[in-house]
Motif scaffolding. Structure first.
Motif, PDB file in Angstrom:
ATOM      1  N   SER A 150      29.715   4.957 -23.687  1.00 35.50           N
ATOM      2  CA  SER A 150      29.232   3.623 -23.948  1.00 35.50           C
ATOM      3  C   SER A 150      28.971   3.000 -22.629  1.00 35.50           C
ATOM      4  N   ILE A 151      28.159   1.789 -23.023  1.00 36.72           N
ATOM      5  CA  ILE A 151      27.640   1.083 -21.730  1.00 36.72           C
ATOM      6  C   ILE A 151      27.826  -0.256 -22.135  1.00 36.72           C
ATOM      7  N   LEU A 152      28.482  -1.052 -21.141  1.00 34.76           N
ATOM      8  CA  LEU A 152      28.451  -2.511 -20.973  1.00 34.76           C
ATOM      9  C   LEU A 152      27.594  -3.166 -19.998  1.00 34.76           C
ATOM     10  N   ILE A 153      26.893  -3.939 -20.452  1.00 37.84           N
ATOM     11  CA  ILE A 153      25.957  -4.684 -19.351  1.00 37.84           C
ATOM     12  C   ILE A 153      26.579  -5.935 -19.272  1.00 37.84           C
TER      13      ILE A 153
ATOM     14  N   SER B 263      32.991   5.463 -20.134  1.00 40.90           N
ATOM     15  CA  SER B 263      32.236   4.356 -20.087  1.00 40.90           C
ATOM     16  C   SER B 263      31.717   3.739 -18.737  1.00 40.90           C
ATOM     17  N   LEU B 264      30.494   3.346 -18.761  1.00 45.05           N
ATOM     18  CA  LEU B 264      29.979   2.701 -17.714  1.00 45.05           C
ATOM     19  C   LEU B 264      29.627   0.842 -17.927  1.00 45.05           C
ATOM     20  N   ILE B 265      29.816   0.332 -16.746  1.00 45.35           N
ATOM     21  CA  ILE B 265      29.685  -0.897 -16.750  1.00 45.35           C
ATOM     22  C   ILE B 265      28.306  -1.337 -15.767  1.00 45.35           C
TER      23      ILE B 265
ATOM     24  N   ASP C 267      33.253   3.895 -14.113  1.00 48.28           N
ATOM     25  CA  ASP C 267      31.990   3.762 -13.187  1.00 48.28           C
ATOM     26  C   ASP C 267      31.309   2.488 -13.678  1.00 48.28           C
ATOM     27  N   PHE C 268      30.624   2.129 -12.318  1.00 49.79           N
ATOM     28  CA  PHE C 268      29.811   0.967 -12.764  1.00 49.79           C
ATOM     29  C   PHE C 268      28.468   1.341 -11.617  1.00 49.79           C
ATOM     30  N   ILE C 269      27.371   0.504 -12.038  1.00 47.29           N
ATOM     31  CA  ILE C 269      26.305   0.541 -11.030  1.00 47.29           C
ATOM     32  C   ILE C 269      25.975  -0.985 -10.862  1.00 47.29           C
ATOM     33  N   GLN C 270      25.309  -1.226  -9.819  1.00 47.15           N
ATOM     34  CA  GLN C 270      24.686  -2.197  -9.582  1.00 47.15           C
ATOM     35  C   GLN C 270      23.119  -2.427  -9.633  1.00 47.15           C
ATOM     36  N   VAL C 271      22.824  -3.451 -10.483  1.00 50.27           N
ATOM     37  CA  VAL C 271      21.279  -3.800 -10.676  1.00 50.27           C
ATOM     38  C   VAL C 271      21.088  -5.239 -10.150  1.00 50.27           C
TER      39      VAL C 271
ATOM     40  N   ALA D  72      25.661   3.774  -8.311  1.00 53.06           N
ATOM     41  CA  ALA D  72      24.416   3.732  -7.852  1.00 53.06           C
ATOM     42  C   ALA D  72      23.860   2.228  -7.854  1.00 53.06           C
ATOM     43  N   VAL D  73      22.888   2.006  -6.828  1.00 50.60           N
ATOM     44  CA  VAL D  73      22.344   0.549  -6.638  1.00 50.60           C
ATOM     45  C   VAL D  73      20.870   0.766  -7.069  1.00 50.60           C
ATOM     46  N   ILE D  74      20.499  -0.033  -8.081  1.00 50.76           N
ATOM     47  CA  ILE D  74      19.229   0.170  -8.635  1.00 50.76           C
ATOM     48  C   ILE D  74      18.372  -1.160  -8.370  1.00 50.76           C
TER      49      ILE D  74
END
Length: 358
Positions: free
Chosen positions: A35-38, A95-97, A121-125, A159-161
């Motif tokens: 799952s993913i939480l924005i 899951s991912l944030i 895990d998390f990624i930066q946008v 990652a940073v997007i």
């Protein structure tokens, strides 16, 4: 698109810089997530949340939560609320944030990710210029009433997007805030970069091409330093130029009264003045001051109590044994870290604030 690879002792990830990247975030994921939480804020959500959500194949597994915009949300209350949201949405260790927003969201969502179930895990946008700095390097955390970022950890993203199209909607205040960190990268790296920045009027002649060039240069400066010193034991401290006083001003005025970058801009001016006095040298104080005034930085802040600022500076993360440690410059591209005595610092603060037009 440009990709900058960052390798540290704890992780390796890429910073991707380009246009339209927000529309296909899913293609940047290197593994499947349950799952993913924005996590985003009330300013960014109506602009870009739907774009990001639509970039995933299984939208039913993509959740969202929106916090109030502004530095005040980087608090223990909002942090705890986000942990509760993650539990309610059923996030697990697979899951991912996604941190969709500026520096505040990146710090806050990253800290949630670093502590939820002992770390997911998390990624930066990033959606701000300022976040070109804060999204790289793995610092995450929240504020305490006594000081900025006193609660946090080192936790690198996957990652940073960085979609530069999202920067077109930034208000002028956010442009100023972000460019303060770009100026900082110029000051600690090389004269040519610094000159390129202060030759730019960010309110009138900032092109997308020039902005991207400055962003990539700034990210490369930070990436080089972070790869040498992930946990801020020596050279990473250089990235705090202007932050010792900047953080103290933010806390003293109350978080959100001026932006982080605007406070750091004042802190950089102060760091140049202290450096000149400390090393008996001349630095481009006047050029930086003129550039800040041209771009409408709020230098006319109210008179602040020097003793109160001093006590806040002593609570800065770099300070040890109640001694203020500041990042100074011997010249552009040659930062140093020095302990500064209380009496000298108070006198410097008094002289500095009397110089600013109040």
């Amino acid at each position: 698109m440009q990709a900058i690879s960052i390798t540290t002792s704890s992780n390796k990830y890429e910073v991707s810089v380009g246009t339209g990247l927000r529309l296909n975030i899913g293609t940047f994921l290197t593994k499947q997530y349950s799952s993913i939480l924005i996590v985003t804020d009330s300013t960014v959500a109506p602009l870009y949340l739907l774009d990001v959500k639509n970039g995933f194949e299984n939208p039913d597994k993509v959740f969202e939560t929106i916090v109030p915009a502004g530095e005040a949300s980087k608090s223990q209350t909002v942090y705890f609320d986000l942990i509760t949201k993650a539990i309610e949405f059923g996030l697990d260790r697979q899951s991912l944030i996604i941190a969709l927003g500026g520096g505040m969201i990146g710090d806050l969502a990253g800290f949630v990710a670093s502590t939820y179930m002992r770390g997911i895990d998390f990624i930066q946008v990033p959606t701000s210029i300022l976040a070109h700095d804060s999204s790289v390097g793995g610092k995450v955390g929240i504020n305490h009433p006594e000081g900025k970022n006193l609660i946090g950890s080192f936790y690198p993203p996957q990652a940073v997007i960085y979609d530069v199209e999202m920067l077109t909607t930034l208000p002028e205040q956010e442009k100023r805030s972000g460019y303060a960190e770009i100026v900082k990268h110029g000051l600690i790296s090389d004269q040519a970069f610094f000159t390129s920045v202060i030759d730019t009027n960010i309110m009138s002649n900032l092109t997308d091409q020039l902005l991207t060039e400055h962003l990539v240069k700034g990210i490369n400066v930070k990436a080089t330093i972070v790869e040498q010193d992930e946990k801020e034991s020596n050279v990473r401290k250089y990235l705090n130029l202007g932050h010792t006083l900047g953080h103290a001003i933010e806390a003293e005025l109350g978080y959100g009264k001026i932006t982080h970058g605007e406070a750091v801009a004042i802190g950089m001016l102060f760091a140049l003045r202290v450096s000149e006095s400390f090393y008996k040298i001349s630095l481009p104080y006047d050029q930086l001051n003129e550039w800040l005034q041209t771009n409408d930085y709020p230098l006319q802040i109210e008179q602040l109590d020097q003793q109160s600022l001093l006590q806040r500076m002593k609570k800065d993360k770099k300070s040890t044994q109640q001694k203020v440690q500041m990042v100074l410059l011997r010249k552009i591209g040659e930062p140093t870290v020095e302990f500064v005595e209380d009496g000298f610092l108070v006198q410097q603060l008094d002289n500095f604030f009397s110089e600013l037009v109040i």
